[in-house]
Write a protein that holds these residues in place. Structure first.
Motif, PDB file in Angstrom:
ATOM      1  N   LYS A 119     -11.360   8.142  -4.346  1.00 45.56           N
ATOM      2  CA  LYS A 119     -11.288   7.950  -2.895  1.00 45.56           C
ATOM      3  C   LYS A 119      -9.952   7.329  -2.513  1.00 45.56           C
ATOM      4  N   ILE A 120      -9.351   7.861  -1.451  1.00 44.68           N
ATOM      5  CA  ILE A 120      -8.112   7.309  -0.897  1.00 44.68           C
ATOM      6  C   ILE A 120      -8.459   6.594   0.397  1.00 44.68           C
ATOM      7  N   GLU A 121      -8.039   5.350   0.514  1.00 42.79           N
ATOM      8  CA  GLU A 121      -8.322   4.586   1.726  1.00 42.79           C
ATOM      9  C   GLU A 121      -7.525   5.136   2.904  1.00 42.79           C
ATOM     10  N   GLU A 122      -8.203   5.302   4.022  1.00 42.53           N
ATOM     11  CA  GLU A 122      -7.557   5.832   5.224  1.00 42.53           C
ATOM     12  C   GLU A 122      -6.389   4.954   5.671  1.00 42.53           C
ATOM     13  N   LYS A 123      -6.540   3.631   5.493  1.00 38.26           N
ATOM     14  CA  LYS A 123      -5.487   2.700   5.916  1.00 38.26           C
ATOM     15  C   LYS A 123      -4.210   2.850   5.094  1.00 38.26           C
TER      16      LYS A 123
END
Length: 216
Positions: A119-123
């Motif tokens: 998962k890649i953090e949106e921030k």
């Protein structure tokens, strides 16, 4: 293609092939295009599916960069040892004096990973949209459908403009970014796990030469 045995947990994954022209200017771009076609033919022979993701043309048949998603059985297991620097020594068609030229291209092979796996953090993302451009910088679309995704913690940038849909370009760019980030983590774990394996993958900077192709 090199076929080796290993206990890599990613062996069953599909793969993302990336090819970038190196030293040698236009001749290197022509070599990169040749490599791209070579892997496409190999994919066909193995009854895998070869789906181009992005191609940056030079305008005379060469590729500055090109990438593709390869789907099939044990794709990453068979292609992972292709990662590295490939070199060609040949007399280019444009060379009138018959001089031998040496050109190079880098070939990262990345395991395809889904969002549930990594998962890649949106921030951590900056996403810019703009109009697609072709060779020479001319605009090829009238809508802002090209996407540039920047991963702020690492500075990795992925640009996708091959699709007419901004949504599809974003999805493709995120797929490539996820594979690159996953590969960074994978390399770290492997180098920590085995010094013998480290001698095979080197520093992970893709500078090791895999093979040299010689042409008349």
């Amino acid at each position: 293609m090199k076929d080796e045995n290993s206990e890599d947990e990613d062996d069953l994954r599909n793969a993302i092939l990336e090819i970038r022209a190196g030293t040698g200017e236009e001749e290197a771009a022509l070599f990169a295009a040749m490599l791209f076609r070579m892997y496409q033919k190999y994919t066909e022979r193995r009854n895998w599916r070869f789906e181009p993701i992005s191609i940056s043309n030079t305008g005379i048949g060469g590729y500055k960069e090109a990438s593709a998603l390869i789907n099939g059985t044990e794709v990453f297991a068979r292609l992972k040892f292709e990662s590295g620097a490939h070199r060609v020594q040949r007399v280019p068609e444009t060379e009138s004096s018959g001089r031998l030229h040496t050109s190079a291209a880098t070939v990262p092979i990345l395991p395809e990973v889904e969002e549930v796996d990594f998962k890649i953090e949106e921030k951590d993302l900056r996403i810019d949209v703009y109009r697609s451009s072709g060779p020479g910088g001319q605009s090829v679309n009238t809508t802002d459908n090209a996407v540039r995704v920047t991963h702020l913690p690492t500075g990795i940038i992925v640009i996708q403009q091959d699709k007419k849909s901004q949504h599809k370009n974003k999805a493709k760019a995120l797929k490539v970014l996820r594979a690159r980030l996953y590969e960074i983590e994978r390399q770290k774990k492997e180098m920590e796990r085995s010094t013998m394996r480290k001698s095979q993958i080197g520093s992970g900077d893709r500078s090791e030469r895999i093979r040299t192709y010689n042409f008349p």
